[in-house]
Design an enzyme around this catalytic site. Structure first.
Site, short mmCIF file in Angstrom:
data_model
loop_
_atom_site.label_atom_id
_atom_site.label_comp_id
_atom_site.label_asym_id
_atom_site.label_seq_id
_atom_site.Cartn_x
_atom_site.Cartn_y
_atom_site.Cartn_z
N HIS A 1 1.60 -2.70 16.84
CA HIS A 1 1.18 -2.31 17.94
C HIS A 1 1.16 -0.84 18.56
O HIS A 1 2.14 -0.10 18.32
CB HIS A 1 2.38 -3.59 18.67
CG HIS A 1 3.20 -4.45 18.22
ND1 HIS A 1 3.92 -5.06 18.83
CD2 HIS A 1 1.66 -5.35 18.64
CE1 HIS A 1 3.73 -6.43 18.32
NE2 HIS A 1 2.36 -6.84 17.88
N CYS B 1 9.81 -3.17 22.80
CA CYS B 1 9.41 -4.41 22.27
C CYS B 1 10.23 -6.13 23.37
O CYS B 1 9.80 -7.09 23.75
CB CYS B 1 9.45 -4.54 21.36
SG CYS B 1 8.92 -3.54 20.25
#
Ligand code: ARG
Length: 270
Positions: free
Chosen positions: A169, A263
């Site tokens: 990511h 996150c």
């Protein structure tokens, strides 16, 4: 005194009540290694308390059984100017999180919510940086989702291609520090994307391999305080030299799923 000014933020988080690693969708996840949900909760609580101590407002979404990665709220959506682009996850293990997060915004009201047409994993890959959105692709979010985000959210979107599966990511390889300042790990990107980053951010903080490996780039900044994994001591020093206040935190239990500070944090931009 720090020359930096913190701006109070509004975040959405999800307690890791059902945290475990029972599937593997990134190289950090090993279902054969035991996890400790109590430890994950205790570490997460520290982050939750820290945000509030710093003056930020934190909302919570109810964790759902059977969705062990739901703690990673950053993936749940992307918000800009009261608009919410819903997430559409790449892997079936996380599919149900998309509607769960979108429903939270709908129930809350006051948000214009769009169900995504293309795969995008929220702020894991779509990082709002001042007037533009830095957008990752290569492992999760599809390039078509970048165009969808640009059209719906009304911001310029800069596509960046990730090439190292450990940094799957964008928020594992790059952090936004302020409207026009970032830090990143160059080897996580292809050559064309590195050239784009060098042109847009010639003064960026460049992370070394050691700091990247402990998820030092998975950080959250309020413009002055930068919360990052405590093992990222090199980055902490670089941040301090630029006038930021780095605050290290231990989220190593969540790192077993391939996540850390950013996150766990979805910023709500009204
Ligand atoms: N296990 C999760 C996954 O692979 C971790 C997500 C981390 N979130 C993030 N914003 N990088 O999808």
């Amino acid at each position: 005194m720090s020359p930096r000014t913190a701006r109070p933020r509004h975040y959405l988080m999800c307690r890791p009540a059902h945290f475990t690693v029972d599937y593997s969708i990134n190289p950090w996840m090993d279902p054969a290694k035991p996890t400790d949900t109590g430890a994950a909760l205790a570490q997460w609580d520290e982050l939750y308390a820290l945000f509030q101590r710093l003056g930020h407002t934190v909302e919570l979404i109810e964790p759902l059984a059977g969705l062990p990665d739901m703690v990673f709220a950053a993936n749940g959506a992307t918000t800009v100017d009261g608009k919410v682009l819903g997430a559409r996850f790449r892997y079936p293990e996380r599919t149900a999180e998309g509607p769960a997060y979108a429903d939270w915004f709908r129930e809350r009201g006051g948000w214009q919510v769009r169900d995504a047409e293309h795969v995008n994993e929220g702020e894991g890959d779509l990082l709002v940086a001042g007037g533009r959105i830095l957008a990752g692709t290569g492992f999760r979010t599809e390039p078509a989702a970048h165009a969808e985000a640009a059209a719906f959210l009304g911001r310029e979107v800069v596509t960046l291609r990730l090439v190292d599966p450990r940094y799957y990511h964008l928020d594992t390889a790059l952090a936004v520090l302020d409207d026009d300042e970032i830090m990143y790990y160059p080897p996580a990107f292809d050559a064309a994307s590195r050239a784009v980053l060098e042109r847009l951010y010639p003064d960026a903080i460049l992370a070394g391999a050691e700091d990247a490996r402990v998820f030092g780039l998975n950080a959250v900044s309020d413009g002055a305080n930068v919360i990052l994994p405590e093992a990222a001591t090199g980055l902490a020093g670089q941040l301090r030299a630029r006038g930021f206040t780095p605050i290290g935190i231990d989220l190593t239990e969540l790192l077993r799923a391939g996540g850390a500070v950013k996150c766990c944090t979805l910023e709500l931009r009204h």
